[in-house]
Design an enzyme around this catalytic site. Sequence first.
Site, mmCIF file in Angstrom:
data_model
loop_
_atom_site.group_PDB
_atom_site.id
_atom_site.type_symbol
_atom_site.label_atom_id
_atom_site.label_comp_id
_atom_site.label_asym_id
_atom_site.label_seq_id
_atom_site.Cartn_x
_atom_site.Cartn_y
_atom_site.Cartn_z
ATOM 1 N N GLU A 43 39.024 54.522 47.883
ATOM 2 C CA GLU A 43 39.598 53.323 47.959
ATOM 3 C C GLU A 43 40.926 53.302 47.177
ATOM 4 O OE1 GLU A 43 38.463 48.710 46.689
ATOM 5 O OE2 GLU A 43 37.237 50.106 46.042
ATOM 6 N N GLU B 62 35.264 40.456 48.452
ATOM 7 C CA GLU B 62 35.125 40.942 47.324
ATOM 8 C C GLU B 62 36.356 40.191 46.604
ATOM 9 O OE1 GLU B 62 34.909 45.185 44.777
ATOM 10 O OE2 GLU B 62 36.776 44.707 45.980
#
Length: 259
Positions: A143, A240
């Site tokens: 990520e 998120e």
Amino acid sequence: MPRFAANLSMLFTEVPFLDRFERAAKAGFTAVEFLFPYAFATADIRARLDANGLQLVLHNLPAGDWDAGERGIACIPGREAEFCAGVAQAIEVGTALGVPRLNCLAGKMPAGADEAVLRATFVANLKFAAAELHRAGLQLLIEPINRYDIPGFFLNRTEQAIAILDEVGVPNAFVQYDIYHAQRTEGEIAATLQKHLARIGHVQLADNPGRNEPGSGELNWPFLFAHLDRIGYQGHIGCEYKPANGTEAGLGWRQKLAQ
């Protein structure tokens, strides 16, 4: 409408972690994700997933001493044995929880470190992790994270992640594309998603600025959700973000924006 997964490390945080599963289900989610399961009994998490009819779509590999500010160890020379042990732990727990993919946080660059050495360490660790996950039938994700929120984070751009995955050279490793981090670092969200869709294993969202719920900032969410449908993204989108005024109070965006 896209399929959304509630990130339990960010949503429903006013209640203990194990109580967030029920809250997510009552709010209409059928899938969840979270940072780490390791502080809880695996059987307890499995029971909450099953009791609430929830699918777990993602959690992270162990990422060092989180409370001390570490954000992954995969790029840090000298921590390889700890990283390998974490991979084994994550596979054991993740398999019991039925998760299909695990995210590997690269970590922050130590002061004065040679970036070439960090990259070589990261690539070697990813090759090991990907091989172990492949044997377990799992995907590995990496990520990119913006350096405004996490100064010194090694992996911060999509093209950098793709180049590293090319060097790793395995079929079960993908990018975790977080729209919030990408917007802060590079923009070009729609074009990047389309260009690299085959290399993206999971998408996450939050608006910018503020990292709050969609509709609170500058991004055009109806366009982006429709774009993901148009280009054929089949996965979940992890929510998120930091709710501005309580999780349930801010969930109206799902119906308002995801049309």
